[in-house]
Design a protein around this motif. Structure first.
Motif, PDB file in Angstrom:
ATOM      1  N   ASP A  83      14.726  -2.588 -17.302  1.00  0.00           N
ATOM      2  CA  ASP A  83      14.860  -1.175 -16.782  1.00  0.00           C
ATOM      3  C   ASP A  83      15.254  -1.229 -15.035  1.00  0.00           C
ATOM      4  O   ASP A  83      15.578  -0.314 -14.458  1.00  0.00           O
ATOM      5  CB  ASP A  83      13.399  -0.818 -16.947  1.00  0.00           C
ATOM      6  N   VAL A  84      15.119  -2.512 -14.482  1.00  0.00           N
ATOM      7  CA  VAL A  84      15.307  -2.505 -13.107  1.00  0.00           C
ATOM      8  C   VAL A  84      16.487  -2.105 -12.511  1.00  0.00           C
ATOM      9  O   VAL A  84      16.959  -1.711 -11.585  1.00  0.00           O
ATOM     10  CB  VAL A  84      14.738  -3.974 -12.564  1.00  0.00           C
ATOM     11  N   PHE A  85      17.612  -2.525 -13.822  1.00  0.00           N
ATOM     12  CA  PHE A  85      18.869  -2.554 -13.387  1.00  0.00           C
ATOM     13  C   PHE A  85      19.517  -1.425 -14.072  1.00  0.00           C
ATOM     14  O   PHE A  85      20.889  -1.290 -13.820  1.00  0.00           O
ATOM     15  CB  PHE A  85      19.604  -3.796 -13.487  1.00  0.00           C
ATOM     16  N   ASP A  86      18.834  -0.765 -14.895  1.00  0.00           N
ATOM     17  CA  ASP A  86      19.587   0.298 -15.729  1.00  0.00           C
ATOM     18  C   ASP A  86      20.088   1.429 -14.839  1.00  0.00           C
ATOM     19  O   ASP A  86      19.426   2.173 -13.979  1.00  0.00           O
ATOM     20  CB  ASP A  86      18.318   0.921 -16.661  1.00  0.00           C
ATOM     21  N   SER A 116       0.933  -1.215  -0.120  1.00  0.00           N
ATOM     22  CA  SER A 116       0.178   0.044   0.083  1.00  0.00           C
ATOM     23  C   SER A 116       0.772   1.190   0.061  1.00  0.00           C
ATOM     24  O   SER A 116       0.274   2.331   0.253  1.00  0.00           O
ATOM     25  CB  SER A 116      -0.889   0.100   1.151  1.00  0.00           C
ATOM     26  N   LEU A 117       2.036   1.033  -0.197  1.00  0.00           N
ATOM     27  CA  LEU A 117       2.821   2.195  -0.087  1.00  0.00           C
ATOM     28  C   LEU A 117       3.339   3.049  -1.500  1.00  0.00           C
ATOM     29  O   LEU A 117       4.296   3.756  -1.614  1.00  0.00           O
ATOM     30  CB  LEU A 117       4.125   1.677   0.607  1.00  0.00           C
ATOM     31  N   GLY A 118       2.658   2.606  -2.648  1.00  0.00           N
ATOM     32  CA  GLY A 118       2.961   2.938  -3.885  1.00  0.00           C
ATOM     33  C   GLY A 118       3.991   2.280  -4.671  1.00  0.00           C
ATOM     34  O   GLY A 118       4.340   2.787  -6.088  1.00  0.00           O
ATOM     35  N   TYR A 119       4.428   1.118  -4.235  1.00  0.00           N
ATOM     36  CA  TYR A 119       5.423   0.361  -5.313  1.00  0.00           C
ATOM     37  C   TYR A 119       4.740  -0.370  -6.093  1.00  0.00           C
ATOM     38  O   TYR A 119       3.554  -0.745  -6.166  1.00  0.00           O
ATOM     39  CB  TYR A 119       6.354  -0.471  -4.222  1.00  0.00           C
ATOM     40  N   ASP A 120       5.438  -0.816  -7.379  1.00  0.00           N
ATOM     41  CA  ASP A 120       5.033  -1.459  -8.232  1.00  0.00           C
ATOM     42  C   ASP A 120       6.010  -2.044  -9.115  1.00  0.00           C
ATOM     43  O   ASP A 120       7.324  -1.691  -9.161  1.00  0.00           O
ATOM     44  CB  ASP A 120       3.946  -0.528  -9.283  1.00  0.00           C
ATOM     45  N   LEU A 121       5.734  -2.998  -9.904  1.00  0.00           N
ATOM     46  CA  LEU A 121       6.844  -3.637 -10.834  1.00  0.00           C
ATOM     47  C   LEU A 121       6.973  -2.712 -12.001  1.00  0.00           C
ATOM     48  O   LEU A 121       5.968  -2.472 -12.557  1.00  0.00           O
ATOM     49  CB  LEU A 121       6.368  -5.123 -11.133  1.00  0.00           C
ATOM     50  N   LEU A 122       8.162  -2.570 -12.521  1.00  0.00           N
ATOM     51  CA  LEU A 122       8.213  -1.931 -13.747  1.00  0.00           C
ATOM     52  C   LEU A 122       7.801  -2.796 -14.799  1.00  0.00           C
ATOM     53  O   LEU A 122       8.010  -4.138 -14.776  1.00  0.00           O
ATOM     54  CB  LEU A 122       9.867  -1.649 -14.147  1.00  0.00           C
ATOM     55  N   PRO A 123       7.490  -2.241 -15.906  1.00  0.00           N
ATOM     56  CA  PRO A 123       6.845  -3.249 -17.029  1.00  0.00           C
ATOM     57  C   PRO A 123       8.215  -4.029 -17.701  1.00  0.00           C
ATOM     58  O   PRO A 123       7.786  -5.071 -18.152  1.00  0.00           O
ATOM     59  CB  PRO A 123       6.299  -2.366 -18.139  1.00  0.00           C
ATOM     60  N   HIS A 131      13.705   3.648  -8.611  1.00  0.00           N
ATOM     61  CA  HIS A 131      12.461   3.861  -9.349  1.00  0.00           C
ATOM     62  C   HIS A 131      11.361   3.235  -8.783  1.00  0.00           C
ATOM     63  O   HIS A 131      11.682   2.943  -7.535  1.00  0.00           O
ATOM     64  CB  HIS A 131      12.808   2.760 -10.691  1.00  0.00           C
ATOM     65  N   ILE A 132      10.177   3.034  -9.141  1.00  0.00           N
ATOM     66  CA  ILE A 132       9.050   2.506  -8.619  1.00  0.00           C
ATOM     67  C   ILE A 132       9.152   1.286  -7.835  1.00  0.00           C
ATOM     68  O   ILE A 132       8.554   0.866  -6.922  1.00  0.00           O
ATOM     69  CB  ILE A 132       7.874   2.720  -9.385  1.00  0.00           C
ATOM     70  N   GLU A 133      10.013   0.408  -8.446  1.00  0.00           N
ATOM     71  CA  GLU A 133       9.902  -0.989  -7.842  1.00  0.00           C
ATOM     72  C   GLU A 133      11.176  -1.058  -6.772  1.00  0.00           C
ATOM     73  O   GLU A 133      11.162  -2.027  -5.989  1.00  0.00           O
ATOM     74  CB  GLU A 133      10.206  -2.067  -9.088  1.00  0.00           C
ATOM     75  N   SER A 134      12.001  -0.045  -6.645  1.00  0.00           N
ATOM     76  CA  SER A 134      13.222  -0.157  -5.934  1.00  0.00           C
ATOM     77  C   SER A 134      12.607   0.184  -4.508  1.00  0.00           C
ATOM     78  O   SER A 134      12.023   1.359  -4.089  1.00  0.00           O
ATOM     79  CB  SER A 134      14.208   0.983  -6.155  1.00  0.00           C
ATOM     80  N   ILE A 135      12.837  -0.655  -3.464  1.00  0.00           N
ATOM     81  CA  ILE A 135      12.678  -0.259  -2.218  1.00  0.00           C
ATOM     82  C   ILE A 135      13.893   0.122  -1.270  1.00  0.00           C
ATOM     83  O   ILE A 135      13.757   1.032  -0.509  1.00  0.00           O
ATOM     84  CB  ILE A 135      11.989  -1.567  -1.340  1.00  0.00           C
ATOM     85  N   ILE A 157      19.227  -4.180  -2.927  1.00  0.00           N
ATOM     86  CA  ILE A 157      18.802  -4.750  -1.797  1.00  0.00           C
ATOM     87  C   ILE A 157      17.462  -5.280  -1.616  1.00  0.00           C
ATOM     88  O   ILE A 157      17.474  -6.561  -1.514  1.00  0.00           O
ATOM     89  CB  ILE A 157      19.283  -4.242  -0.453  1.00  0.00           C
ATOM     90  N   TYR A 158      16.494  -4.516  -1.675  1.00  0.00           N
ATOM     91  CA  TYR A 158      15.029  -5.009  -1.670  1.00  0.00           C
ATOM     92  C   TYR A 158      14.323  -4.345  -2.806  1.00  0.00           C
ATOM     93  O   TYR A 158      14.466  -3.068  -3.054  1.00  0.00           O
ATOM     94  CB  TYR A 158      14.586  -4.532  -0.328  1.00  0.00           C
ATOM     95  N   ARG A 159      13.591  -5.142  -3.621  1.00  0.00           N
ATOM     96  CA  ARG A 159      12.732  -4.464  -4.408  1.00  0.00           C
ATOM     97  C   ARG A 159      11.242  -5.043  -4.348  1.00  0.00           C
ATOM     98  O   ARG A 159      11.060  -6.330  -3.807  1.00  0.00           O
ATOM     99  CB  ARG A 159      13.373  -4.568  -5.991  1.00  0.00           C
ATOM    100  N   TYR A 160      10.470  -4.668  -5.107  1.00  0.00           N
ATOM    101  CA  TYR A 160       8.907  -5.017  -5.043  1.00  0.00           C
ATOM    102  C   TYR A 160       8.710  -6.405  -5.351  1.00  0.00           C
ATOM    103  O   TYR A 160       7.831  -7.056  -4.743  1.00  0.00           O
ATOM    104  CB  TYR A 160       8.222  -4.020  -5.587  1.00  0.00           C
TER     105      TYR A 160
END
Length: 502
Positions: A253-256, A242-249, A262-266, A366-369
């Motif tokens: 792009d997760v590692f770029d 519920s904190l606004g995180y989401d998977l990148l499509p 980004h939005i997946e990165s915690i 370290i942590y992602r969604y």
């Protein structure tokens, strides 16, 4: 955070955090900031906290050795002409670690050095003349880090030396004994409760990379999963959704490096490349194959260290059509001089062009969604078997990889599929060892490693030339679930006990 001043208060557990009482030692150079005068303003405390963030760079840069190469995920690019690292780095690959292995001492020392910095800074917060909300946030960050490092220590070594206050006398350090892991867990739980309550839900762009509530909830969820308290883990991890995180499509792009935080990165470790400021993420050079002469590094004549090479085992574990495979690894490269394909695998997901040799710009996740979604599926399944919600979390991750959804599995089947999914989704991100320890019994880990051993001995991922395997290579024993306490620590502190088997 990129522009923050990073002061490395890198003080050891034995010597750092000591407030000397002798008068002649208490006299301070008027031209220097001392311990008593430094931790007084918000700016100074912030600098100290940034020092703790900075220490994380060095620790995370070596985690691949303890969390990936010790498992079936990665191996070494064997160099029969240079056996200098055989008693060091290669001992993790072949499960030959002992109490004199230098990298074990480095791991132990670096974590306790950082804990020393954390404890000192926490102890100075009360007297600092800073805003209450800023003080609470600093404490939340420091408490998160203390919980994070003690969690690592418990997973690596079991019982730990539990220290939460600075020493007033050096002799105190030599009187410490290891506390039961249960006591460390109590401290971790306490620190995480403070971190969750104190950290913000989000940060402004100029503070990208600083800790948030999502990171504290994620670590707490993983902590309770490890303790097999699945209901607590589900509750905490559920709050992250519920904190606004989401998977990148797009998985790539997760590692770029151009798409950091980004939005997946915690929570990701911040690095800055393309300059000579000492903040670049050179870890990827350790992962490049040897003898490539620039075909992989992008710089003529420059090869890699040949460590953390993807095994044939993990390469074969990707399902047909899994988009993550080619983003995560390459099965070899083409020799520019001969045009021949060289079948030495290497990690691809952190390989990006950079302008200065040895100065990449990659952050480290370290942590992602995606990790949170898979842990939620695990927590639900372990309580009552897979339900619609658990399938939803798992299939959300699979859908991005262009894989078909799974359904109709038993609890055991779901557990197996989930462990596979974590392996390929989080490949080479330092999750594999803790995942195996958390989800498999000791005997199951031994069986898995024995199977991997047989595969590597029969068909090594990289050629060994005329050098045979040594006696004891790839023989994993139950006691090796924990690392040994470094011998040099036992020498200076006779109250410390060694882990069984070493």
């Amino acid at each position: 955070m990129k522009n923050s001043i990073k002061i490395y208060i890198s003080l050891s557990i034995v010597l750092s955090l000591v407030s000397c009482s002798e008068d002649f030692l208490d006299k301070q150079n008027p031209n220097q900031l001392g311990e008593e005068s430094f931790f007084t303003t918000e700016k100074q405390v912030n600098q100290a906290v940034m020092g703790v963030y900075g220490q994380l760079q060095g620790i995370i840069g070596n985690q691949w050795l303890f969390n990936e190469m010790i498992t079936d995920n990665t191996t070494v690019h064997f160099d029969e002409g240079n056996r200098g690292n055989a008693p060091g780095i290669e001992t993790f690959e072949y499960w030959q670690v002992n109490a004199n292995t230098g990298n074990i001492y480095g791991l132990y020392r670096d974590i306790y050095n950082t804990l020393g910095s954390i404890n000192l800074t926490i102890s100075k917060l009360e007297g600092a003349e800073i805003d209450t909300s800023a003080k609470a946030r600093f404490e939340g960050e420091l408490r998160f880090f203390r919980a994070y490092y003690y969690f690592l220590l418990t997973q690596y070594f079991g019982d730990v030396i539990l220290v939460t206050e600075p020493f007033s006398d050096p002799s105190e350090a030599f009187a410490l004994a290891r506390s039961p892991i249960s006591e460390a867990y109590v401290q971790i739980e306490s620190d995480l409760e403070v971190a969750i309550a104190s950290l913000p839900n989000s940060v402004v762009a100029s503070e990208a990379g600083r800790l948030t509530k999502g990171a504290a909830l994620t670590l707490s969820g993983k902590f309770w999963l490890t303790r097999k308290e699945y209901g607590k883990a589900e509750t905490l991890l559920g709050q992250v959704t519920s904190l606004g995180y989401d998977l990148l499509p797009n998985y790539a792009d997760v590692f770029d490096p151009n798409n950091k935080n980004h939005i997946e990165s915690i929570f990701e470790v911040q690095f800055q490349g393309g300059n000579d400021l000492g903040e670049s993420s050179s870890f990827i050079y350790s992962f490049y194959p040897k003898f490539t002469n620039g075909e992989v590094t992008g710089f003529p004549g420059i090869s890699g260290g040949g460590w953390n090479i993807p095994t044939l085992d993990i390469i074969g574990d990707y399902e047909d059509g899994d988009l993550r495979k080619d983003i995560s690894l390459s099965e070899g490269y083409t020799n520019k001089n001969t045009g021949e394909f060289v079948a030495i695998p290497f990690i691809e997901k952190f390989r990006y062009e950079h302008s200065i040799q040895g100065r990449p710009d990659n952050n480290w996740p370290i942590y992602r969604y995606a990790d949170v979604l898979l842990m939620l599926a695990e927590a639900i399944n372990e309580q009552s078997g897979p339900n619609e919600e658990a399938y939803g979390y798992l299939n959300e991750v699979r859908d991005r990889a262009d894989l078909s959804p799974v359904s109709g599995l038993s609890q055991e089947e779901f557990r197996s599929v989930l462990l596979h999914e974590r392996r390929v989704e989080l490949a080479f991100e330092n999750h594999r060892w803790f995942d195996l320890r958390r989800t498999l019994s000791t005997s199951e880990i031994i069986d898995l490693f024995n199977a991997h051993s047989a595969l590597e001995k029969a068909n090594p991922t990289t050629p060994r030339g005329i050098v045979p395997f040594s006696a004891g290579d790839y023989e994993f024993n139950a006691f090796e679930i924990l690392f040994p306490i470094p011998d040099r620590e036992l020498l200076v502190n006779p109250r410390l006990s060694q882990n069984e088997g070493y």
